[in-house]
Every structure is written in structure tokens, then in C-alpha cells.
Write an enzyme that holds these catalytic residues in place. Structure first.
Site, PDB file in Angstrom:
ATOM      1  N   ASN A  96       0.859  -1.228  -0.054  1.00  0.00           N
ATOM      2  CA  ASN A  96       0.054   0.150   0.198  1.00  0.00           C
ATOM      3  C   ASN A  96       0.789   1.192   0.066  1.00  0.00           C
ATOM      4  OD1 ASN A  96       0.858  -0.463   2.684  1.00  0.00           O
ATOM      5  ND2 ASN A  96      -1.109   0.566   3.470  1.00  0.00           N
ATOM      6  N   THR A 102       5.550  -7.702  -4.200  1.00  0.00           N
ATOM      7  CA  THR A 102       5.238  -8.291  -5.620  1.00  0.00           C
ATOM      8  C   THR A 102       4.410  -6.898  -6.311  1.00  0.00           C
ATOM      9  OG1 THR A 102       5.752 -10.374  -5.162  1.00  0.00           O
ATOM     10  CG2 THR A 102       4.754  -9.591  -7.163  1.00  0.00           C
ATOM     11  N   GLU A 105       5.513  -3.840  11.864  1.00  0.00           N
ATOM     12  CA  GLU A 105       4.264  -2.833  11.656  1.00  0.00           C
ATOM     13  C   GLU A 105       3.373  -3.612  10.990  1.00  0.00           C
ATOM     14  OE1 GLU A 105       6.342   1.397  11.039  1.00  0.00           O
ATOM     15  OE2 GLU A 105       5.657   0.346   9.131  1.00  0.00           O
ATOM     16  N   ARG A 137      -5.150   1.430   4.138  1.00  0.00           N
ATOM     17  CA  ARG A 137      -4.095   2.105   4.876  1.00  0.00           C
ATOM     18  C   ARG A 137      -4.078   1.194   6.457  1.00  0.00           C
ATOM     19  NH1 ARG A 137      -6.212   6.427   6.096  1.00  0.00           N
ATOM     20  NH2 ARG A 137      -4.298   7.213   7.120  1.00  0.00           N
ATOM     21  N   CYS A 138      -2.949   1.208   6.900  1.00  0.00           N
ATOM     22  CA  CYS A 138      -2.950   0.287   8.090  1.00  0.00           C
ATOM     23  C   CYS A 138      -3.630   1.265   9.296  1.00  0.00           C
ATOM     24  CB  CYS A 138      -1.747   0.139   8.589  1.00  0.00           C
ATOM     25  SG  CYS A 138      -0.600   1.510   8.691  1.00  0.00           S
ATOM     26  N   GLU A 160     -10.148  -6.694   9.962  1.00  0.00           N
ATOM     27  CA  GLU A 160      -9.464  -5.358   9.065  1.00  0.00           C
ATOM     28  C   GLU A 160      -9.886  -5.679   7.687  1.00  0.00           C
ATOM     29  OE1 GLU A 160      -5.194  -5.511   8.240  1.00  0.00           O
ATOM     30  OE2 GLU A 160      -5.256  -3.486   8.549  1.00  0.00           O
TER      31      GLU A 160
END
Ligand code: NAP
Ligand code: G3H
Length: 483
Positions: A161, A187, A257, A290-291, A384
């Protein structure tokens, strides 16, 4: 600058200062928006990976001896070149990971700022002297000189991302601290990351100090993380892969992370217009991939109707389309990713959540979706999605908000919206996350702030100074003078 990194659209890996094509058949990198092949990247063999590690090990010795002012100057040059090529790289990035062009350009420019700041911060990394006499029984003619030294070879593994920013956020601190780097890019995102490597190479990085290894994580990941020449691993990606790495690496220091399920708690006295604006931009930018995206809203019942109405208005105003258009919502990274989001949507619908808007799909393009009356028996309350869907969970009071927020396996960030600053602080103290934002969306930046996740969201702390410290260690020399 980018000529030698590819032949046609066949990209190469940077190993020991040379751009090499792999010996095995390459991997096609597919553009998520139209499924066309953007290019190929090598699927490196174990022998080629070994060559990269050997080069990194050897080059690190000299790099560690290079004055930090020179290492810093080189990073400044890389930052300058990246800025100069920002549009070109943003165009590749946008096509490769289907990120809207404006956000892609902003990722590249933010990365140039990151490298520049790291170059400066690295020069301020200093040791200290510790006297023995502060400890009972020791005299002052004994003291230790503490300096910081690099760890050696850093293995950097980045996610799809932010393939430019989250590669550079590992490479730059590692380099300024005197380490060499093996970058394993995602990748989907590999081509953008190879452009970043080309920028460092062009800036004058000595051969072997930065090397790239491409290949599918599921195929070369285990080999990389257990390689005997790895001295430190900095990984950003999913919790599942992060935990797998942690189980394998034994005593190799690790920075992780990982995923998140960031909650935005909205209390009765919040400014609902501001909250709605922040929540929508926090939840849906880059289609929720997005995290730190807001991934659930916990709102007190008394203001829930009003907030949902404001959220709906803003969600309906989001534009959906292709990455080169002026839109916020673009196709997800893959059909499988879209299938997973759809599963969560279908589960919520089946269990009685109220669809406020969205749930429209064409292939991997999902329109922004908002749910009200989500309850804790639904998967959407806990998992998530990494897509443009936001659940609203109604709560009785702040106490219940804290309880549901903390019941998550994740602990990346949270947001609290209230005008009562005392209450905001006391809630922040009790939330089991790395960072709490008061009256703003959850987000990582600015990039020199400490950034960390607790529980299944990570291990260790990033953020420019923190990353440099994580990628170096104290070295202690004790001086004993005649008493
Ligand atoms: P991912 O599937 O875990 O992949 C991340 C990286 O790990 C990729 O380079 C991948 O390579 C590689 N990889 C895959 N399997 C591996 C293995 N067995 N050993 C070593 N490396 C392996 O994650 P993603 O889909 O790219 O990213 C999305 C996830 O990252 C989300 O959960 C998000 O929350 C999290 N994330 C967290 C943060 C944070 O700062 N906390 C930031 C960004 C993203 P391939 O691409 O070749 O498979
Ligand atoms: O996906 C994780 C990124 O580190 C989030 O950064 O909050 O600036 O989008 P961001």
C-alpha cells in the site's frame, strides 16, 4: 537514470551495484485497474538471494567506516533526485497499485521529505559517557563511553500500500546508521520500489550497500527471514505474515508494523461536522487500504443519528473511478482483496446491520460503503477489511467505547472526538494502542513522530529517530583509571 534498471518492461534487481535479470522465469506485475501487465520483475533464486546477502555483508564494512556526514550527504542527494523524478515515479506507482495519482504524488514527495529529515537526524545520533560513581560502591575514575554502532545487514520487507514510502522508511534510517540493506518489496509495488532503489544508486551509493530481491513472499519469504546473514528485520505488512516471521527468526531483532482496527470514539459533545469530515477522510482514502484507516466508529447513541447522517452525506460525495482520475475510491489491489471485503459486507447484512450506502461492486472496484447498527457478533466489528467499508457501532457511553475498542486483537491507533479535553486524556490513557489522536483522524504522520502498534499490531517503534535507534545499538567501552 532508469534505463539500466529494465529492458523493455522487464525490470531488474539491484545486486552489488549492478542491475541483474533473474535466472528463473520472471513474475508479471498486473495493474489492478485494468489487469494489464505493467512489467515483469525477477523471481530470484536462492543462489541469487545469497549473492545479494554476500554483497551486502561485504559492503557494510566499508559503509560503516564512511563518515556519517558523507552518508547523510548521499541521502540528501537521493532525496533531491526523488523529488526531481516525483511525477514519473508517481505515475508508475499509481498504475501499479491503483492509488489515485494525487495520493501517489504525495507519497513520493513525502518520501523525499522523509529521506531529507533522516539525513539530518542521523548526524545528531550521539553516544554519552556514564560515570560509575552514581552506583553505590563505585568510584568516579571508572566510566563508560557509550557510542552507537550499526547492526550490519538489515532486511527490509515492505507492503503493497506504500511501496515507495514504507521501503524508504526502512532504507534511509538503516543507511544513515551505517547498515547495508536488502530490500524485499511487495510483488504488487515492486516496480515502484525498484525506481526508489535506482534513485539511491544514482545518488552514488557504493555497490552492495543497497540490494533488492524480488520474488513472491510466499516462495522466498522464509528463506530471506531465516538467512544467516540477516542482522535485523524491519517488516511492514499483515499480522499473519508478521507473526509467521516472528515464530521463525529466533534471536534476530525484529521490528514489526502490522494490521489495525482503529476505532474513532465519538462522544456527545463532539463537533460532529469536524468528526464526520475526519472520519470519512480517515476511513476511505486510498479506498481504506491504509493500516491507520479509521476502521470502526463507536458513537454514543444520543448523537448517532446526527453523525450517521453527516457521514452519509460525505461518503456519497466521494468519487469512485480509475486511479488517473480525480477520485478517492479506486479498484482494490486484487480481486481476492475485494472478495474478502464483500464477505464482511455480506456477513454484516445477514446479521442485520443497516446498509446506509454503498455495497455496489464491479470486479475489484467497490463503492464506498457505510453500515449503521453494526453489532459485536459481526465480523466487520473485528476484522480488518482493507477496503472502503466502515461500520458504525452505537454505544451507551465512553466506558462502553473503551471496552469495545480494547476488546480488539489489534492496537495500532485510536481517535477520540470530544470537546472535554480532560476526558479525552483519561480515555487516551486507557486505550490499548500505540497512538491516540484527540479530535483528528488516525494517521501515521508527521513521519518523525513515534509510530508503533501494540498487541497484534506490531512490535518496536518506527519514526525517524526511533527507527535509526532501532537499527543501531550501543557499544560500551569502560575506562578504568588509577584510583
Ligand atoms: P502482506 O501480504 O503481509 O505482505 C507484506 C510483505 O511481506 C510483502 O512484501 C510480501 O511479499 C511479503 N511476504 C509475504 N509472505 C511472506 C513471508 N512468508 N515471509 C516474508 N515476507 C513475506 O501485507 P500486504 O497485503 O502487502 O499489506 C497489507 C497489510 O499490511 C495490512 O494488514 C496493513 O494493515 C498492514 N500494514 C501495516 C502498516 C503499519 O505500519 N502498521 C503499514 C502498512 C500496511 P509479496 O507481495 O511478494 O507477497
Ligand atoms: O498503511 C500504513 C501507513 O503507514 C499509513 O500511513 O496514515 O500516512 O496513511 P498514513
Amino acid at each position: 537514470m532508469f534505463d539500466s534498471m529494465k529492458e523493455g518492461n522487464a525490470y531488474r534487481c539491484l545486486i552489488n551495484g549492478r542491475w541483474v535479470s533473474g535466472r528463473q522465469p520472471p513474475i508479471e506485475v498486473i495493474q489492478p485497474a485494468d489487469k494489464r501487465v505493467l512489467g515483469t520483475v525477477p523471481a530470484l533464486s536462492k543462489e541469487e538471494v545469497d549473492e545479494a546477502f554476500a554483497a551486502a555483508k561485504e559492503a557494510q564494512k566499508q559503509w560503516a567506516e564512511t563518515p556519517v556526514s558523507e552518508r547523510s550527504a548521499l541521502l540528501h542527494e537521493a532525496s533531491y533526485l526523488l523529488e526531481e523524478r516525483a511525477e514519473e515515479i508517481a505515475d508508475v506507482l499509481s498504475r501499479e497499485i491503483s492509488k489515485d495519482y494525487a495520493s501517489s504524488l504525495s507519497e513520493v514527495k513525502r518520501t523525499a521529505d522523509f529521506i531529507r529529515f533522516t539525513a539530518d537526524e542521523g548526524k545528531h545520533l550521539a553516544g554519552r559517557t556514564v560515570g560509575a560513581d552514581s552506583f553505590p560502591g563505585f568510584h568516579k575514575r571508572r566510566f563508560s563511553i557509550v557510542t552507537r554502532v550499526p547492526l550490519g545487514v538489515v532486511l527490509a520487507i515492505s507492503p503493497f500500500n506504500y511501496p515507495v514510502n514504507l521501503s524508504a522508511s526502512k532504507i534511509a534510517p538503516a543507511l544513515v546508521a551505517g547498515n547495508s540493506v536488502i530490500l524485499k518489496p511487495p510483488t504488487s509495488g515492486a516496480i515502484s520500489a525498484l525506481h526508489l532503489a535506482a534513485v539511491f544508486s544514482e545518488a552514488g551509493l557504493p555497490a552492495g550497500v543497497l540490494n533488492t530481491v524480488t520474488g513472491r513472499g510466499s516462495e522466498i519469504g522464509d528463506y530471506l527471514v531465516t538467512h544467516p546473514m540477516v542482522d535485523f528485520i524491519s517488516f511492514t505488512g499483515s499480522t499473519a505474515v508478521g507473526k509467521r516471521i516472528a515464530r521463525q527468526v529466533g534471536m534476530v531483532p525484529l521490528l514489526l508494523e502490522l494490521g489495525g482496527k482503529d476505532a474513532a470514539i465519538v462522544l456527545e459533545d463532539a463537533d460532529l461536522d469536524d468528526a464526520a469530515k475526519d472520519i470519512v477522510s480517515g476511513a476511505y482514502s486510498y479506498s481504506g487500504q491504509r493500516c491507520t484507516a479509521v476502521k470502526r466508529v463507536l458513537v454514543v447513541e444520543s448523537v448517532a443519528d446526527a453523525l450517521v447522517e453527516k457521514l452519509k452525506e460525505r461518503v456519497l460525495a466521494l468519487k469512485t473511478g480509475m486511479p488517473h482520475e480525480k477520485v478517492q475510491i479506486t479498484p482494490l489491489i486484487s480481486d481476492q482483496a475485494a472478495d474478502y471485503v464483500q464477505e464482511l459486507i455480506d456477513d454484516a447484512l445477514a446479521k442485520g446491520a443497516k446498509l446506509v450506502c454503498g455495497n455496489r461492486r464491479e470486479g475489484n472496484l467497490l463503492w464506498p460503503t457505510l453500515f449503521d447498527f453494526v453489532t459485536t457478533d459481526m465480523r466487520l466489528a473485528w476484522e480488518e477489511p482493507f477496503g472502503p467499508v466502515l461500520p458504525v457501532i452505537r454505544i451507551q457511553d465512553a466506558e462502553e467505547g473503551i471496552e469495545i475498542a480494547n476488546r480488539s486483537e489489534y492496537g495500532l491507533q485510536a481517535a477520540v472526538f470530544t470537546k472535554n479535553i480532560d476526558l479525552a486524556f483519561s480515555i487516551a490513557e486507557r486505550l490499548e494502542v500505540g497512538t491516540v489522536h484527540i479530535n483528528n483522524k488516525t494517521e501515521r504522520g508527521p513521519d518523525h513522530f513515534p509510530f508503533l502498534g501494540v498487541k497484534s499490531s506490531g512490535m518496536g517503534t518506527q519514526g525517524i529517530r526511533y527507527s535509526i535507534e532501532a537499527m543501531s545499538r550501543p557499544k560500551v567501552v569502560v575506562v578504568n583509571l588509577e584510583p
